[in-house]
Design an enzyme around this catalytic site. Structure first.
Site, PDB file in Angstrom:
ATOM      1  N   TYR A  49       4.615   4.887  11.400  1.00 16.88           N
ATOM      2  CA  TYR A  49       4.943   3.464  11.540  1.00 16.88           C
ATOM      3  C   TYR A  49       5.741   2.865  10.376  1.00 16.88           C
ATOM      4  O   TYR A  49       6.009   1.668  10.368  1.00 16.88           O
ATOM      5  CB  TYR A  49       3.662   2.630  11.772  1.00 16.88           C
ATOM      6  CG  TYR A  49       2.598   2.784  10.697  1.00 16.88           C
ATOM      7  CD1 TYR A  49       2.650   2.047   9.517  1.00 16.88           C
ATOM      8  CD2 TYR A  49       1.542   3.676  10.861  1.00 16.88           C
ATOM      9  CE1 TYR A  49       1.689   2.182   8.536  1.00 16.88           C
ATOM     10  CE2 TYR A  49       0.565   3.823   9.885  1.00 16.88           C
ATOM     11  CZ  TYR A  49       0.644   3.078   8.728  1.00 16.88           C
ATOM     12  OH  TYR A  49      -0.313   3.226   7.754  1.00 16.88           O
ATOM     13  N   ARG A  84       0.875  -1.188   0.000  1.00 17.79           N
ATOM     14  CA  ARG A  84       0.000   0.000   0.000  1.00 17.79           C
ATOM     15  C   ARG A  84       0.900   1.222   0.000  1.00 17.79           C
ATOM     16  O   ARG A  84       1.566   1.505   0.989  1.00 17.79           O
ATOM     17  CB  ARG A  84      -0.914  -0.026   1.230  1.00 17.79           C
ATOM     18  CG  ARG A  84      -1.485   1.341   1.580  1.00 17.79           C
ATOM     19  CD  ARG A  84      -2.612   1.291   2.567  1.00 17.79           C
ATOM     20  NE  ARG A  84      -2.301   0.770   3.880  1.00 17.79           N
ATOM     21  CZ  ARG A  84      -1.560   1.393   4.803  1.00 17.79           C
ATOM     22  NH1 ARG A  84      -0.999   2.544   4.552  1.00 17.79           N
ATOM     23  NH2 ARG A  84      -1.366   0.832   5.987  1.00 17.79           N
ATOM     24  N   HIS A 132      -3.379   4.338   4.968  1.00 18.75           N
ATOM     25  CA  HIS A 132      -4.491   3.384   5.071  1.00 18.75           C
ATOM     26  C   HIS A 132      -5.777   4.029   4.563  1.00 18.75           C
ATOM     27  O   HIS A 132      -6.496   3.479   3.728  1.00 18.75           O
ATOM     28  CB  HIS A 132      -4.650   2.941   6.527  1.00 18.75           C
ATOM     29  CG  HIS A 132      -5.867   2.113   6.777  1.00 18.75           C
ATOM     30  ND1 HIS A 132      -5.970   0.803   6.357  1.00 18.75           N
ATOM     31  CD2 HIS A 132      -7.042   2.411   7.382  1.00 18.75           C
ATOM     32  CE1 HIS A 132      -7.162   0.326   6.709  1.00 18.75           C
ATOM     33  NE2 HIS A 132      -7.826   1.290   7.326  1.00 18.75           N
TER      34      HIS A 132
HETATM   35  C1  LIG Z   1     -13.862  -7.192  12.155  1.00 19.56           C
HETATM   36  C2  LIG Z   1     -13.095  -5.928  12.070  1.00 19.56           C
HETATM   37  N1  LIG Z   1     -12.146  -5.657  12.985  1.00 19.56           N
HETATM   38  C3  LIG Z   1     -11.452  -4.497  12.898  1.00 19.56           C
HETATM   39  C4  LIG Z   1     -11.720  -3.581  11.931  1.00 19.56           C
HETATM   40  C5  LIG Z   1     -10.958  -2.261  11.856  1.00 19.56           C
HETATM   41  N2  LIG Z   1     -10.097  -2.248  10.696  1.00 19.56           N
HETATM   42  C6  LIG Z   1     -10.453  -1.629   9.553  1.00 19.56           C
HETATM   43  S1  LIG Z   1      -9.323  -1.805   8.344  1.00 19.56           S
HETATM   44  C7  LIG Z   1      -8.312  -2.708   9.338  1.00 19.56           C
HETATM   45  C8  LIG Z   1      -7.005  -3.240   8.790  1.00 19.56           C
HETATM   46  C9  LIG Z   1      -7.191  -4.321   7.801  1.00 19.56           C
HETATM   47  O1  LIG Z   1      -5.975  -4.665   7.224  1.00 19.56           O
HETATM   48  P1  LIG Z   1      -5.875  -5.641   5.998  1.00 19.56           P
HETATM   49  O2  LIG Z   1      -6.782  -6.792   6.161  1.00 19.56           O
HETATM   50  O3  LIG Z   1      -4.451  -5.918   5.799  1.00 19.56           O
HETATM   51  O4  LIG Z   1      -6.461  -4.784   4.774  1.00 19.56           O
HETATM   52  P2  LIG Z   1      -5.905  -3.415   4.161  1.00 19.56           P
HETATM   53  O5  LIG Z   1      -6.616  -2.287   4.862  1.00 19.56           O
HETATM   54  O6  LIG Z   1      -4.447  -3.363   4.351  1.00 19.56           O
HETATM   55  O7  LIG Z   1      -6.310  -3.456   2.733  1.00 19.56           O
HETATM   56  C10 LIG Z   1      -8.862  -2.866  10.608  1.00 19.56           C
HETATM   57  C11 LIG Z   1      -8.216  -3.586  11.711  1.00 19.56           C
HETATM   58  C12 LIG Z   1     -12.742  -3.895  11.016  1.00 19.56           C
HETATM   59  N3  LIG Z   1     -13.056  -3.083  10.008  1.00 19.56           N
HETATM   60  N4  LIG Z   1     -13.413  -5.082  11.102  1.00 19.56           N
END
Ligand SMILES: Cc1ncc(C[n+]2csc(CCOP(=O)(O)OP(=O)(O)O)c2C)c(N)n1
Ligand SMILES: [Mg+2]
Length: 367
Positions: free
Chosen positions: A275, A262, A266
């Site tokens: 970070y 990425r 975020h």
């Molecule tokens: C069940 C759940 N727990 C926590 C969150 C909060 N949250 C939103 S995005 C995220 C990170 C997700 O990372 P990843 O799966 O690597 O996807 P990326 O955003 O990097 O595409 C988190 C923890 C959420 N949306 N849903």
């Protein structure tokens, strides 16, 4: 149930990334996977260029206050485009919040793709018309829905394949494991594509998993896992294409991990300088998925200045359409807040609705 064994089950498929074009756009080739014909690669190049323009425009609309939030997929265009174009019209795509470019590449109107990010209360586009599920924010929940749709299609005797996207962080969710297990046991026609972009917001991959790769998580469920260079659209297309055909012909699920990054924050609510280092980001900028395919196509004589100019004009047209669509304030229907909560609304809900109506009427009277 007979399971097709043609999937890449070699021990190292889950740890040695499949790559066909290197970061400099040179053909490196692979013993098992071949390149798509040039017109198909050109189609993917064009979709990636349009996708990046859409992504940039969405970011600008956030800064202008038109969208509340936008999770960028800058740097992940190869995954977005390869996923959408691996599917046949009747197949289904199950995207996450980060997959707007995949949804648009699948043919959903780009304004409709983004409208939920300004607070429209439903996913705007019709999932059934486009065979694209709503973009989900709760991590990994869509994987179970995807398996359900795939299993149902199979029971109905259809050859529908479902491609479900998720991130590296989502592979730690229970739903990810349940989805893989159910899909494997029932031979559901699902392709899981994990975009390993190295972070779950600020949590780095090293705090997410110490497995040899995320693709190797398939082993525990009997699902073939394949690691792919996630910035190489040619490699992704070859691997996903094979996984889709296998699933369609009764070969069951595949887990594909795309090794990508990425490039941007975020979302606009995140400060990535807290970070990760600029040097790390720069390393990945050098592996850009668009420029490597561009170099290859130009070297092959499949892309010239006039095609690039036409494409740039199309990208600007797309951005203008998106701006025009999202700079209009949509008519608001405050009553809708209450309409679909229950089939028969509770007295409390009706009281709240009446209160809101009265307040809005009073405000109108004050004007
Ligand atoms: C069940 C759940 N727990 C926590 C969150 C909060 N949250 C939103 S995005 C995220 C990170 C997700 O990372 P990843 O799966 O690597 O996807 P990326 O955003 O990097 O595409 C988190 C923890 C959420 N949306 N849903
Ligand atoms: Mg991630």
């Amino acid at each position: 149930m007979s399971v097709d064994t043609s999937a890449d089950r070699s021990a190292d498929a889950a740890v040695d990334p499949v790559r066909l074009l290197d970061a400099e756009g040179r053909l490196v080739g692979h013993e098992r996977y071949g390149l798509l014909p040039l017109p198909d690669l050109l189609e993917r190049y064009q979709a990636m260029v349009l996708g990046r323009r859409l992504d940039d425009q969405a970011g600008a609309l956030v800064r202008q206050g038109r969208l509340a939030v936008y999770p960028s997929s800058h740097g992940q265009e190869a995954c977005q485009v390869a996923a959408a174009l691996a599917l046949r019209p009747g197949d289904w795509l199950f995207p996450t919040y980060r997959d707007s470019v995949a949804v648009a590449t699948r043919g959903v109107d780009p304004v409709d793709v983004l409208a939920w990010l300004r607070g429209d209360w439903h996913s705007v586009y019709d999932p059934v018309t486009h065979h694209v599920a709503p973009q989900t924010t709760p991590l990994a929940t869509q994987l179970l829905h995807a398996v359900g749709v795939a299993h149902a299609a199979r029971l109905k005797g259809e050859d529908t394949v479902v491609l479900a996207l998720c991130g590296d962080g989502a592979t730690s969710e229970g739903d990810f494991h349940e989805a893989l297990n159910f899909a494997a046991v029932f031979g559901a026609p699902v392709v899981f594509l994990v975009q390993n972009n190295k972070y779950a917001i600020s949590v780095p991959l090293s705090r997410q998993s110490v497995a040899p790769s995320l693709a190797s998580k398939g082993v525990g469920y009997g699902v073939p896992g394949i690691l792919v260079d996630g910035n190489d659209v040619a490699a992704l297309s070859a691997v996903l294409g094979e996984a889709v055909s296998r699933a369609a012909s009764g070969g069951g699920p595949t887990l594909v991990e795309a090794d990508t990054y990425r490039i941007q924050a975020h979302t606009n609510a995140d400060d990535p300088t807290r970070y990760r280092t600029e040097a790390e980001v720069h390393e990945w900028v050098l592996r850009d998925p668009i420029s490597r395919l561009r170099t290859y196509l130009r070297a092959q004589g499949a892309l010239d200045d006039s095609t690039e100019e036409e494409l740039a004009a199309r990208a600007e047209e797309l951005a203008a359409t998106v701006r025009a669509g999202l700079n209009r304030t949509p008519p608001s229907e405050p009553d809708e807040l209450f309409t679909h909560v229950y089939a028969s609304p509770t007295p409390q809900l009706l009281a709240q609705r009446d209160l809101l109506r009265a307040e809005l009427a009073a405000e109108e009277g004050d004007r």
